[in-house]
Design a protein around this motif. Structure first.
Motif, short mmCIF file in Angstrom:
data_model
loop_
_atom_site.label_atom_id
_atom_site.label_comp_id
_atom_site.label_asym_id
_atom_site.label_seq_id
_atom_site.Cartn_x
_atom_site.Cartn_y
_atom_site.Cartn_z
N LEU A 16 0.83 -1.18 0.00
CA LEU A 16 0.00 0.00 0.00
C LEU A 16 0.87 1.24 0.00
N GLU A 17 0.28 2.33 -0.38
CA GLU A 17 1.00 3.59 -0.41
C GLU A 17 0.68 4.38 0.86
N TRP A 18 1.52 5.37 1.13
CA TRP A 18 1.33 6.18 2.31
C TRP A 18 0.06 7.01 2.18
N SER A 19 -0.66 7.16 3.28
CA SER A 19 -1.83 8.03 3.35
C SER A 19 -1.88 8.61 4.76
N VAL A 22 -2.43 5.92 7.36
CA VAL A 22 -1.23 5.13 7.67
C VAL A 22 -0.34 5.90 8.64
N ILE A 25 -1.92 5.82 12.12
CA ILE A 25 -1.72 4.52 12.76
C ILE A 25 -0.30 4.41 13.31
N MET A 26 0.69 4.88 12.55
CA MET A 26 2.08 4.83 13.01
C MET A 26 2.27 5.72 14.23
N ALA A 76 4.42 -1.02 11.83
CA ALA A 76 4.52 -1.73 10.56
C ALA A 76 3.69 -3.00 10.59
N ILE A 79 -0.07 -1.95 10.39
CA ILE A 79 -0.42 -1.47 9.06
C ILE A 79 -0.50 -2.63 8.06
N HIS A 83 -3.89 -4.07 6.30
CA HIS A 83 -3.95 -4.12 4.84
C HIS A 83 -4.30 -5.52 4.35
N LEU A 88 -7.44 -1.40 5.09
CA LEU A 88 -6.76 -0.19 4.59
C LEU A 88 -6.78 -0.20 3.08
#
Length: 88
Positions: A16-19, A22, A25-26, A76, A79, A83, A88
């Motif tokens: 997945l790409e960063w959003s 994300v 969540i981190m 990580a 996420i 996903h 996600l």
């Protein structure tokens, strides 16, 4: 055997790409890791001090690095797990 493993690794797409979700969540995983470290690290202020110890909760450099490293590993995992579940 090795060739097939390398091919799977090479052609695996990015999950997945960063959003902003994300990133949130981190951040939450890092906050949870720091809270866990605050309650479980016995000697929190051992080692070099940070510039403003009260701002960082009295952590020294080693404790802060340890908790944020754990937070990134936790983040990580969360996420990638979300996903793979399709959330996600």
């Amino acid at each position: 055997m090795l060739t097939s493993t390398l091919l799977v690794t090479t052609f695996a797409r990015t999950p997945l790409e960063w959003s902003p979700i994300v990133g949130l969540i981190m951040i939450l995983c890092n906050i949870a890791a720091i809270a866990f470290g605050k309650s479980s690290i016995k000697y929190q202020s051992v080692g070099p001090e940070l510039p403003s110890p009260s701002f960082f909760g009295g952590f020294g450099v080693p404790a802060l690095l340890a908790t944020t490293a754990f937070g990134h590993i936790l983040g990580a995992g969360v996420i990638l797990g979300l996903h793979n579940l399709g959330r996600l």
